[in-house]
Design an enzyme around this catalytic site. Sequence first.
Site, short mmCIF file in Angstrom:
data_model
loop_
_atom_site.label_atom_id
_atom_site.label_comp_id
_atom_site.label_asym_id
_atom_site.label_seq_id
_atom_site.Cartn_x
_atom_site.Cartn_y
_atom_site.Cartn_z
N SER A 66 7.44 101.30 -44.46
CA SER A 66 7.73 102.38 -43.51
C SER A 66 7.79 103.75 -44.19
O SER A 66 8.04 103.86 -45.38
CB SER A 66 9.07 102.11 -42.82
OG SER A 66 9.03 100.88 -42.14
N1 SAH Z 1 11.03 97.38 -44.07
C1 SAH Z 1 9.69 97.04 -44.43
C2 SAH Z 1 8.83 97.11 -43.18
C3 SAH Z 1 7.73 96.13 -43.23
S1 SAH Z 1 6.74 96.11 -41.76
C4 SAH Z 1 9.17 98.00 -45.47
O1 SAH Z 1 9.44 99.21 -45.36
O2 SAH Z 1 8.45 97.57 -46.36
C5 SAH Z 1 7.54 94.88 -40.80
C6 SAH Z 1 7.63 93.51 -41.40
O3 SAH Z 1 8.16 92.63 -40.42
C7 SAH Z 1 6.32 92.88 -41.85
O4 SAH Z 1 6.40 92.53 -43.19
C8 SAH Z 1 6.15 91.66 -40.94
O5 SAH Z 1 5.52 90.57 -41.60
C9 SAH Z 1 7.59 91.35 -40.60
N2 SAH Z 1 7.80 90.56 -39.40
C10 SAH Z 1 7.14 90.58 -38.22
N3 SAH Z 1 7.66 89.68 -37.35
C11 SAH Z 1 8.70 89.07 -38.01
C12 SAH Z 1 9.65 88.06 -37.66
N4 SAH Z 1 9.66 87.46 -36.45
N5 SAH Z 1 10.56 87.70 -38.59
C13 SAH Z 1 10.58 88.27 -39.82
N6 SAH Z 1 9.71 89.23 -40.20
C14 SAH Z 1 8.79 89.63 -39.30
#
Ligand code: SAH
Length: 214
Positions: A61
């Site tokens: 993000s």
């Molecule tokens: N906070 C992270 C954001 C990653 S994007 C950063 O800044 O790096 C969002 C993430 O949520 C992705 O890695 C995706 O694989 C994960 N995601 C999507 N659906 C999910 C679920 N049901 N449970 C756990 N993770 C999930």
Amino acid sequence: MISEQQREKMIAKQLVNRGIKDEKVLESFRQVPRQEFVQDEDNDYAYADGPLPIGHGQTISQPYIVALMTEALEIKKTDRVMEIGTGSGYQTAILANLAGQVYSVEKVSALAKAADKKLKNLGYENVQVKVGDGTKGWKKNAPYDAIMVTAASPQVPPSLLEQLSPQGRMVIPVGDRYFQKLMLLVKTLDGEMKTINLGDCRFVPLLGEEGWDS
Ligand code: SAH
């Protein structure tokens, strides 16, 4: 050295200038080397003002969004925090500096493994990462003082609400697959729920039983 200067510049321009005030949150950003959490080829952009790809169709993000969500949760050193969507692990590290314990759930096993390894290498001992469907939370360690969801959901997953402690706080992007509102939910002492809209945002979808269909 260069990255430290870039980090200070990011904090001043992207966070403080846009209204992030909590000194503890800003200090946490000072401590986390964002360049460790982006792909090697994006090293030069590690402190840029936006999200970046981390593989598997997911993104790390934008720093400002990470700061806004973190500040909203008002995390204390004794708090148990659950994060849904570990991704790169950058937000996890920011939370771990502020909280007692951080429990993070990630759906994509390769991302969870890579993030866990990075966090361990950086010396974080108060973080646990699990592979699974985060829409169901992580019941074993509930209740949580704060819950952060870093993927977009059509609704607030009921399982997450259940795992939030009395007076707990949750931030979650709620909306359709492309545009969402960043919501802050606060449980009050009498069991009511207060909802505050923190503004528009755009996250990758939360895929799971209480989120979007895969
Ligand atoms: N906070 C992270 C954001 C990653 S994007 C950063 O800044 O790096 C969002 C993430 O949520 C992705 O890695 C995706 O694989 C994960 N995601 C999507 N659906 C999910 C679920 N049901 N449970 C756990 N993770 C999930």
